[in-house]
Design a protein around this motif. Sequence first.
Motif, PDB file in Angstrom:
ATOM      1  N   MET A 124       0.824  -1.208   0.000  1.00 13.57           N
ATOM      2  CA  MET A 124       0.000   0.000   0.000  1.00 13.57           C
ATOM      3  C   MET A 124       0.860   1.261   0.000  1.00 13.57           C
ATOM      4  O   MET A 124       0.538   2.251  -0.662  1.00 13.57           O
ATOM      5  CB  MET A 124      -0.925  -0.002   1.220  1.00 13.57           C
ATOM      6  N   ALA A 125       1.969   1.235   0.739  1.00 12.11           N
ATOM      7  CA  ALA A 125       2.864   2.395   0.756  1.00 12.11           C
ATOM      8  C   ALA A 125       3.471   2.624  -0.633  1.00 12.11           C
ATOM      9  O   ALA A 125       3.613   3.769  -1.079  1.00 12.11           O
ATOM     10  CB  ALA A 125       3.971   2.194   1.793  1.00 12.11           C
ATOM     11  N   ALA A 126       3.816   1.535  -1.323  1.00 12.68           N
ATOM     12  CA  ALA A 126       4.346   1.657  -2.685  1.00 12.68           C
ATOM     13  C   ALA A 126       3.287   2.207  -3.629  1.00 12.68           C
ATOM     14  O   ALA A 126       3.575   3.035  -4.508  1.00 12.68           O
ATOM     15  CB  ALA A 126       4.847   0.303  -3.176  1.00 12.68           C
ATOM     16  N   ASP A 127       2.045   1.771  -3.458  1.00 10.28           N
ATOM     17  CA  ASP A 127       0.952   2.280  -4.289  1.00 10.28           C
ATOM     18  C   ASP A 127       0.759   3.783  -4.068  1.00 10.28           C
ATOM     19  O   ASP A 127       0.529   4.541  -5.020  1.00 10.28           O
ATOM     20  CB  ASP A 127      -0.347   1.547  -3.974  1.00 10.28           C
ATOM     21  N   LEU A 128       0.839   4.204  -2.817  1.00 10.32           N
ATOM     22  CA  LEU A 128       0.706   5.623  -2.504  1.00 10.32           C
ATOM     23  C   LEU A 128       1.794   6.427  -3.204  1.00 10.32           C
ATOM     24  O   LEU A 128       1.540   7.496  -3.780  1.00 10.32           O
ATOM     25  CB  LEU A 128       0.768   5.828  -0.988  1.00 10.32           C
ATOM     26  N   THR A 129       3.012   5.913  -3.160  1.00  8.86           N
ATOM     27  CA  THR A 129       4.142   6.562  -3.827  1.00  8.86           C
ATOM     28  C   THR A 129       3.905   6.672  -5.333  1.00  8.86           C
ATOM     29  O   THR A 129       4.126   7.728  -5.939  1.00  8.86           O
ATOM     30  CB  THR A 129       5.431   5.774  -3.572  1.00  8.86           C
ATOM     31  N   ASP A 130       3.442   5.591  -5.943  1.00  9.72           N
ATOM     32  CA  ASP A 130       3.231   5.569  -7.389  1.00  9.72           C
ATOM     33  C   ASP A 130       2.096   6.495  -7.821  1.00  9.72           C
ATOM     34  O   ASP A 130       2.113   7.026  -8.942  1.00  9.72           O
ATOM     35  CB  ASP A 130       2.924   4.151  -7.857  1.00  9.72           C
ATOM     36  N   LEU A 131       1.097   6.685  -6.960  1.00 11.01           N
ATOM     37  CA  LEU A 131      -0.074   7.480  -7.336  1.00 11.01           C
ATOM     38  C   LEU A 131       0.176   8.979  -7.245  1.00 11.01           C
ATOM     39  O   LEU A 131      -0.526   9.769  -7.888  1.00 11.01           O
ATOM     40  CB  LEU A 131      -1.265   7.104  -6.444  1.00 11.01           C
ATOM     41  N   ASP A 132       1.179   9.369  -6.470  1.00 12.91           N
ATOM     42  CA  ASP A 132       1.436  10.794  -6.271  1.00 12.91           C
ATOM     43  C   ASP A 132       1.596  11.566  -7.580  1.00 12.91           C
ATOM     44  O   ASP A 132       0.925  12.592  -7.797  1.00 12.91           O
ATOM     45  CB  ASP A 132       2.668  10.952  -5.373  1.00 12.91           C
ATOM     46  N   PRO A 133       2.474  11.138  -8.516  1.00 13.56           N
ATOM     47  CA  PRO A 133       2.611  11.896  -9.764  1.00 13.56           C
ATOM     48  C   PRO A 133       1.312  11.967 -10.564  1.00 13.56           C
ATOM     49  O   PRO A 133       1.027  12.977 -11.214  1.00 13.56           O
ATOM     50  CB  PRO A 133       3.695  11.136 -10.535  1.00 13.56           C
ATOM     51  N   ALA A 134       0.530  10.898 -10.532  1.00 17.46           N
ATOM     52  CA  ALA A 134      -0.739  10.886 -11.270  1.00 17.46           C
ATOM     53  C   ALA A 134      -1.721  11.897 -10.689  1.00 17.46           C
ATOM     54  O   ALA A 134      -2.444  12.571 -11.427  1.00 17.46           O
ATOM     55  CB  ALA A 134      -1.338   9.480 -11.249  1.00 17.46           C
ATOM     56  N   VAL A 135      -1.742  12.004  -9.368  1.00 20.39           N
ATOM     57  CA  VAL A 135      -2.630  12.983  -8.727  1.00 20.39           C
ATOM     58  C   VAL A 135      -2.209  14.400  -9.098  1.00 20.39           C
ATOM     59  O   VAL A 135      -3.039  15.250  -9.435  1.00 20.39           O
ATOM     60  CB  VAL A 135      -2.621  12.799  -7.201  1.00 20.39           C
ATOM     61  N   ARG A 136      -0.927  14.666  -9.062  1.00 21.93           N
ATOM     62  CA  ARG A 136      -0.433  16.010  -9.390  1.00 21.93           C
ATOM     63  C   ARG A 136      -0.754  16.384 -10.835  1.00 21.93           C
ATOM     64  O   ARG A 136      -0.964  17.560 -11.147  1.00 21.93           O
ATOM     65  CB  ARG A 136       1.077  16.077  -9.159  1.00 21.93           C
ATOM     66  N   ARG A 137      -0.796  15.386 -11.716  1.00 26.38           N
ATOM     67  CA  ARG A 137      -1.040  15.648 -13.138  1.00 26.38           C
ATOM     68  C   ARG A 137      -2.504  15.456 -13.519  1.00 26.38           C
ATOM     69  O   ARG A 137      -2.857  15.437 -14.697  1.00 26.38           O
ATOM     70  CB  ARG A 137      -0.144  14.742 -13.977  1.00 26.38           C
ATOM     71  N   GLU A 138      -3.373  15.265 -12.509  1.00 30.90           N
ATOM     72  CA  GLU A 138      -4.822  15.160 -12.706  1.00 30.90           C
ATOM     73  C   GLU A 138      -5.202  13.986 -13.613  1.00 30.90           C
ATOM     74  O   GLU A 138      -6.103  14.093 -14.449  1.00 30.90           O
ATOM     75  CB  GLU A 138      -5.396  16.457 -13.262  1.00 30.90           C
ATOM     76  N   ALA A 139      -4.534  12.857 -13.447  1.00 28.46           N
ATOM     77  CA  ALA A 139      -4.894  11.660 -14.196  1.00 28.46           C
ATOM     78  C   ALA A 139      -6.257  11.150 -13.731  1.00 28.46           C
ATOM     79  O   ALA A 139      -6.647  11.323 -12.573  1.00 28.46           O
ATOM     80  CB  ALA A 139      -3.836  10.576 -14.009  1.00 28.46           C
ATOM     81  N   ASP A 140      -6.974  10.513 -14.629  1.00 27.50           N
ATOM     82  CA  ASP A 140      -8.310  10.010 -14.321  1.00 27.50           C
ATOM     83  C   ASP A 140      -8.276   9.066 -13.119  1.00 27.50           C
ATOM     84  O   ASP A 140      -7.460   8.145 -13.066  1.00 27.50           O
ATOM     85  CB  ASP A 140      -8.898   9.268 -15.527  1.00 27.50           C
ATOM     86  N   ASP A 141      -9.161   9.305 -12.185  1.00 31.50           N
ATOM     87  CA  ASP A 141      -9.382   8.441 -11.021  1.00 31.50           C
ATOM     88  C   ASP A 141      -8.205   8.390 -10.055  1.00 31.50           C
ATOM     89  O   ASP A 141      -8.217   7.627  -9.088  1.00 31.50           O
ATOM     90  CB  ASP A 141      -9.729   7.012 -11.483  1.00 31.50           C
ATOM     91  N   ALA A 142      -7.166   9.204 -10.271  1.00 32.30           N
ATOM     92  CA  ALA A 142      -5.969   9.121  -9.424  1.00 32.30           C
ATOM     93  C   ALA A 142      -6.257   9.578  -7.997  1.00 32.30           C
ATOM     94  O   ALA A 142      -5.771   8.961  -7.034  1.00 32.30           O
ATOM     95  CB  ALA A 142      -4.839   9.950 -10.031  1.00 32.30           C
ATOM     96  N   VAL A 143      -7.023  10.658  -7.838  1.00 33.66           N
ATOM     97  CA  VAL A 143      -7.330  11.149  -6.489  1.00 33.66           C
ATOM     98  C   VAL A 143      -8.109  10.090  -5.717  1.00 33.66           C
ATOM     99  O   VAL A 143      -7.839   9.827  -4.538  1.00 33.66           O
ATOM    100  CB  VAL A 143      -8.118  12.467  -6.561  1.00 33.66           C
ATOM    101  N   HIS A 144      -9.072   9.482  -6.374  1.00 37.28           N
ATOM    102  CA  HIS A 144      -9.868   8.428  -5.734  1.00 37.28           C
ATOM    103  C   HIS A 144      -8.983   7.273  -5.275  1.00 37.28           C
ATOM    104  O   HIS A 144      -9.080   6.806  -4.137  1.00 37.28           O
ATOM    105  CB  HIS A 144     -10.919   7.930  -6.729  1.00 37.28           C
ATOM    106  N   GLN A 145      -8.086   6.824  -6.165  1.00 37.97           N
ATOM    107  CA  GLN A 145      -7.222   5.694  -5.820  1.00 37.97           C
ATOM    108  C   GLN A 145      -6.274   6.044  -4.675  1.00 37.97           C
ATOM    109  O   GLN A 145      -6.034   5.216  -3.787  1.00 37.97           O
ATOM    110  CB  GLN A 145      -6.425   5.267  -7.046  1.00 37.97           C
ATOM    111  N   MET A 146      -5.728   7.261  -4.687  1.00 35.90           N
ATOM    112  CA  MET A 146      -4.800   7.642  -3.628  1.00 35.90           C
ATOM    113  C   MET A 146      -5.527   7.756  -2.291  1.00 35.90           C
ATOM    114  O   MET A 146      -5.007   7.330  -1.247  1.00 35.90           O
ATOM    115  CB  MET A 146      -4.124   8.968  -3.971  1.00 35.90           C
TER     116      MET A 146
END
Length: 512
Positions: free
Chosen positions: A232-254
């Motif tokens: 889960m910690a690795a997933d959080l790390t991987d999702l950070d760039p997607a959230v910053r770039r407004e990728a689809d569903d990234a905020v929800h996943q993070m």
Amino acid sequence: MAKSKRETERKYAATAADGVSWLPDLTGVRSVASLAEGGVEELDAVYYDTDDLRLTRTGASLRRRTGGTDAGWHLKLPLPGDSREEIRSTSSPEDVPEELRVLTVSRTRGAPLRPVVRIRTTRSGHRLQDAEGNLLAELSMDAVHAESLLDTGGHAVWSEMEVELADDGDPSLLDGVEKVLRKNGVERAHSPSKVVRALTETTPLLKRTPDAPAGTAAKSAGDHVLAYVRRMAADLTDLDPAVRREADDAVHQMRTTARRLRNCLRSYRSVLDREVTDPIRQDLRWLAQELGAERDHEVLHERLASGVRELPGEQVLGPVTARLQVWDVTQRAEGRRRTLDALASPRYLKLLNGLAALGEAPPLRAKAAGKPEKVLVKALLKEYGRLARRMERALAMPSGPERDAAIHHARKAAKRLRYAAEAARPALGKPANRLRRRAKAVQQVSGAQHDGVVTRDAVLRIALAAQAAGESAFTWGVLHGEERAAARTREDQLPQAWARVRPAARRKALRR
């Protein structure tokens, strides 16, 4: 503005005797009709990382390259399988571009970036083409020289082969090419990238973190809990760039990942010392709340927009769509601001460092060495007991605001049970998975009921604003009534969903 593309490739080892001239016959592999020479390129890349190589350890890389057709700054982030996301900066400053630096924060955890290795490559390229001359993939023969820029570094020289799919290429082509290569004695490279091999061969700093720390027995309760926490910690790390770039569903996943982590640390306090994990749980709760402003608005807007679209035309009176758009723009901007402020805050860096320390030096309690069939089952039964108390109280109440609040309270307990069962699934197998599915069903039904309550409140606020502006509030009244009816339907479905959880949460059922 950075540009992004998906890069899918495989690397193969080449012996010194191969040099860079040997090529297999690949015509006839899938749609490959010919190989065309692409010429020779001299590439010179300096890779940046932290002093302890945090980017490389998490599968990412950042470089500034000269030579070739894509000179400039490149950030590569791992994706599943043979793919990576390559983000290129459109600017070429001497220092790391800010637009790329912020995308590394979840991995560097605020540590400064510096040059760590220089890799010079003589590349002989070849185009794999179909019968019409369209590019299917590129095959490169690379002669590589790496020079460490760290104090303890050295040099390394090797040759390798790289096969990269064209944009939107068929991944099965890589399998066909690999089959031919293996027949000719060419095997996959041990290192996933040049920078990993360069740093592995030139510096002693790059070491793999062990899967299980000292103090946990093989397949112990602690083993399983830590594996879930690390994932889960690795997933959080991987999702950070997607959230910053407004990728689809990234905020929800993070947000969901933060909740999973928080609930795992809460459910398995018998395994990990809460004096260490409680501050991390508080920070995870804060992060989920900050992300929630943007995510909750996404859900609410889609629900309202869908409701308006489905209404008959004669029931849409006044500037309903325009009113919804004004509300959306205002709320969306506020939610986005809160998300970016959270990711730029010292508290977020503190959370990232806390999670890293938790994985590297976990605060194990005595029960961490226990058998998962005992330790994890006990934790699941405890979470079930909490859910049972809340659910029975909610179902005994008459409909109304108090029952709405009680159902929402029970929904949170259902979520905890679901995530606890999810973490226990690798150890307990099908029984834990069955409990997870049924707890999820309760969460979904009660969550849909809660969404109806929240949507009614939002509709009422919009209706009051419309009325104050002299607009008709009729349509908003219709939507309010439909949301009330939908919430009542979910309430009626809740007892049945809850009844299915009980048999799956018995001690005997979990130990089968």
